[in-house]
Design an enzyme around this catalytic site. Structure first.
Site, PDB file in Angstrom:
ATOM      1  N   ARG A   1       0.830  -1.218   0.000  1.00 59.05           N
ATOM      2  CA  ARG A   1       0.000   0.000   0.000  1.00 59.05           C
ATOM      3  C   ARG A   1       0.860   1.261   0.000  1.00 59.05           C
ATOM      4  O   ARG A   1       0.548   2.236  -0.682  1.00 59.05           O
ATOM      5  CB  ARG A   1      -0.951  -0.029   1.197  1.00 59.05           C
ATOM      6  CG  ARG A   1      -1.982  -1.154   1.069  1.00 59.05           C
ATOM      7  CD  ARG A   1      -3.358  -0.716   1.471  1.00 59.05           C
ATOM      8  NE  ARG A   1      -4.330  -1.760   1.137  1.00 59.05           N
ATOM      9  CZ  ARG A   1      -5.269  -2.174   1.943  1.00 59.05           C
ATOM     10  NH1 ARG A   1      -5.388  -1.656   3.157  1.00 59.05           N
ATOM     11  NH2 ARG A   1      -6.126  -3.091   1.550  1.00 59.05           N
TER      12      ARG A   1
ATOM     13  N   ARG B   1      12.639 -22.311   1.713  1.00 58.22           N
ATOM     14  CA  ARG B   1      14.098 -22.202   1.791  1.00 58.22           C
ATOM     15  C   ARG B   1      14.629 -22.630   0.421  1.00 58.22           C
ATOM     16  O   ARG B   1      14.148 -23.601  -0.152  1.00 58.22           O
ATOM     17  CB  ARG B   1      14.631 -23.086   2.907  1.00 58.22           C
ATOM     18  CG  ARG B   1      13.949 -22.796   4.250  1.00 58.22           C
ATOM     19  CD  ARG B   1      14.673 -23.364   5.415  1.00 58.22           C
ATOM     20  NE  ARG B   1      13.881 -23.281   6.645  1.00 58.22           N
ATOM     21  CZ  ARG B   1      13.801 -22.210   7.432  1.00 58.22           C
ATOM     22  NH1 ARG B   1      14.471 -21.122   7.127  1.00 58.22           N
ATOM     23  NH2 ARG B   1      13.060 -22.227   8.529  1.00 58.22           N
TER      24      ARG B   1
ATOM     25  N   ASP C   1      12.599 -16.567  15.644  1.00 58.55           N
ATOM     26  CA  ASP C   1      13.795 -16.826  16.454  1.00 58.55           C
ATOM     27  C   ASP C   1      14.395 -15.560  17.082  1.00 58.55           C
ATOM     28  O   ASP C   1      15.159 -15.648  18.041  1.00 58.55           O
ATOM     29  CB  ASP C   1      14.891 -17.497  15.604  1.00 58.55           C
ATOM     30  CG  ASP C   1      14.424 -18.807  14.992  1.00 58.55           C
ATOM     31  OD1 ASP C   1      13.456 -19.380  15.511  1.00 58.55           O
ATOM     32  OD2 ASP C   1      15.034 -19.253  13.999  1.00 58.55           O
TER      33      ASP C   1
ATOM     34  N   GLU D   1      15.446 -25.852  21.396  1.00 64.19           N
ATOM     35  CA  GLU D   1      15.719 -26.973  20.475  1.00 64.19           C
ATOM     36  C   GLU D   1      17.211 -27.079  20.136  1.00 64.19           C
ATOM     37  O   GLU D   1      17.733 -28.161  19.918  1.00 64.19           O
ATOM     38  CB  GLU D   1      14.881 -26.875  19.190  1.00 64.19           C
ATOM     39  CG  GLU D   1      15.186 -25.649  18.341  1.00 64.19           C
ATOM     40  CD  GLU D   1      14.531 -25.666  16.961  1.00 64.19           C
ATOM     41  OE1 GLU D   1      14.031 -26.707  16.531  1.00 64.19           O
ATOM     42  OE2 GLU D   1      14.520 -24.592  16.315  1.00 64.19           O
TER      43      GLU D   1
HETATM   44  O1  F6P Z   1      13.710 -20.052  11.777  1.00 66.34           O
HETATM   45  C1  F6P Z   1      12.447 -20.399  12.241  1.00 66.34           C
HETATM   46  C2  F6P Z   1      12.385 -21.853  12.596  1.00 66.34           C
HETATM   47  O2  F6P Z   1      11.059 -22.136  12.978  1.00 66.34           O
HETATM   48  C3  F6P Z   1      13.383 -22.329  13.645  1.00 66.34           C
HETATM   49  O3  F6P Z   1      12.971 -21.993  14.939  1.00 66.34           O
HETATM   50  C4  F6P Z   1      13.414 -23.796  13.360  1.00 66.34           C
HETATM   51  O4  F6P Z   1      14.601 -24.390  13.822  1.00 66.34           O
HETATM   52  C5  F6P Z   1      13.336 -23.828  11.859  1.00 66.34           C
HETATM   53  O5  F6P Z   1      12.683 -22.643  11.459  1.00 66.34           O
HETATM   54  C6  F6P Z   1      12.608 -24.993  11.243  1.00 66.34           C
HETATM   55  O6  F6P Z   1      12.705 -24.862   9.869  1.00 66.34           O
HETATM   56  P1  F6P Z   1      11.913 -25.747   8.806  1.00 66.34           P
HETATM   57  O7  F6P Z   1      10.470 -25.422   8.946  1.00 66.34           O
HETATM   58  O8  F6P Z   1      12.474 -25.330   7.487  1.00 66.34           O
HETATM   59  O9  F6P Z   1      12.236 -27.152   9.154  1.00 66.34           O
END
Ligand code: F6P
Length: 320
Positions: free
Chosen positions: A26, A73, A128, A223
């Site tokens: 916008r 990605r 993150d 994690e």
């Molecule tokens: O970067 C965000 C995130 O959710 C991280 O916290 C996690 O490690 C990663 O992406 C997981 O990535 P994907 O969904 O590509 O497996």
């Protein structure tokens, strides 16, 4: 000819990406640009997957999680051939300026495109919150609230069953989200990759706590700190508690953005367009001490955001 701004969401989705898409679209149109949405992240760019965004295509999305442009990605962005292809597609489309909404992978792509004479502004978006150059990323506050709400629920069952819960929280190799979740949800222990954790100390703290009448505990476990299941097994072995693991998983990436996330996304989106309009490029938009800031993309990539260890100490002192 009307100038064009390309807009792409890349990497893991984060709540608030849509609010940023709306703001870029916008505000871009308001300043007289055509805004071209690139679908499915850099994969879509390499495969000529675009859509021209108009005022109506971004209606009713400020409150929605995910990204209407889709994301992904794309390993090809790490190759010279991939980047050269990206530039030639952009040039063919007449796009000289690009807004990239995403996390650290997006910064790397932004830096490469700038080297190839595309004007780039990066908007930081990731649950993150691990990007140097901004105190907060789009989506972080929402993920924080989602995780806290989940832990509040876990606490009900932990208390009822007198159990220890190891709750696994996202954040890739960083503990920013886990630390803030742990502090805000009153977790008794916080385990992050940035700090070595002494499990024996924890086991004796657990038996002290049991003596003092505390019958349930919650561990906020990043994690990136290793296997939550292995960690839980060690506690189980060394203490009399029943231990359970709960991985919060992808619910942390979805949901309606909070007010804070929406505002940040809106302000970042407008700022990105404003910067391109002024002829600026190669910048990451950020929030520093409550104010909008910018930083060269390379600088954001080269530096690593530091965890505020004093918050860990605070959480420890408050979990008596
Ligand atoms: O970067 C965000 C995130 O959710 C991280 O916290 C996690 O490690 C990663 O992406 C997981 O990535 P994907 O969904 O590509 O497996």
């Amino acid at each position: 000819m009307t100038k064009k701004i390309g807009l792409i969401t890349s990497g893991g989705d984060a709540p608030g990406m849509n609010a940023a898409i709306r703001a870029v679209t916008r505000y871009g149109i308001y300043l007289g640009y055509k805004v071209i949405g690139i679908k499915r992240g850099f994969k879509g760019l390499l495969e000529d997957d675009f859509i021209e965004l108009n005022l109506r295509s971004v209606s009713g999305i400020i409150n929605k999680g995910g990204t209407i442009l889709h994301t992904g990605r794309c390993p090809e962005t790490k190759t010279r051939a991939g980047m050269n292809r990206a530039v030639s597609v952009l040039k063919e489309l007449g796009i000289e300026s690009l807004v990239i909404i995403g996390g650290d992978g997006s910064l790397a792509a932004g830096a490469e495109l700038t080297k190839r004479s595309i004007k780039v502004i990066n908007i930081p978006a990731s649950i993150d919150n691990d990007i140097y150059g901004t105190d907060e990323t789009i989506g972080y506050d929402t993920a924080l609230n989602t995780a806290i709400e989940a832990i509040d629920k876990i606490r009900d069952t932990a208390t009822s069953h007198d159990r220890v819960f190891v709750v696994e929280i996202m954040g890739r190799e960083h503990g920013f989200l886990t630390l803030d979740v742990g502090l805000a949800a009153g977790c008794e222990f916080i385990v992050v990759p940035e700090r070595k954790f002494n499990i024996q100390e924890m086991i004796s703290a657990l038996s002290n706590a049991a003596r003092k009448g505390k019958t349930s505990e919650i561990v906020a476990f990043a994690e990136g700190a290793g296997s939550a299941a292995d960690f839980a097994a060690k506690i189980q072995k060394g203490s009399s508690y029943e231990v359970r693991v709960s991985a919060l998983g992808y619910i942390q990436r979805g949901g309606n953005p909070t007010a804070r996330t929406r505002m940040l996304a809106t302000i970042f989106g407008k700022e990105a367009v404003e910067l391109l309009h002024k002829g600026k490029s190669n910048l990451l938009v950020g929030l520093t001490n409550g104010k909008i800031s910018t930083m060269p993309i390379e600088k954001a990539i080269k530096n690593e955001k530091q965890l505020d260890i004093s918050k860990l100490e605070l959480a420890k002192n408050l979990s008596l």
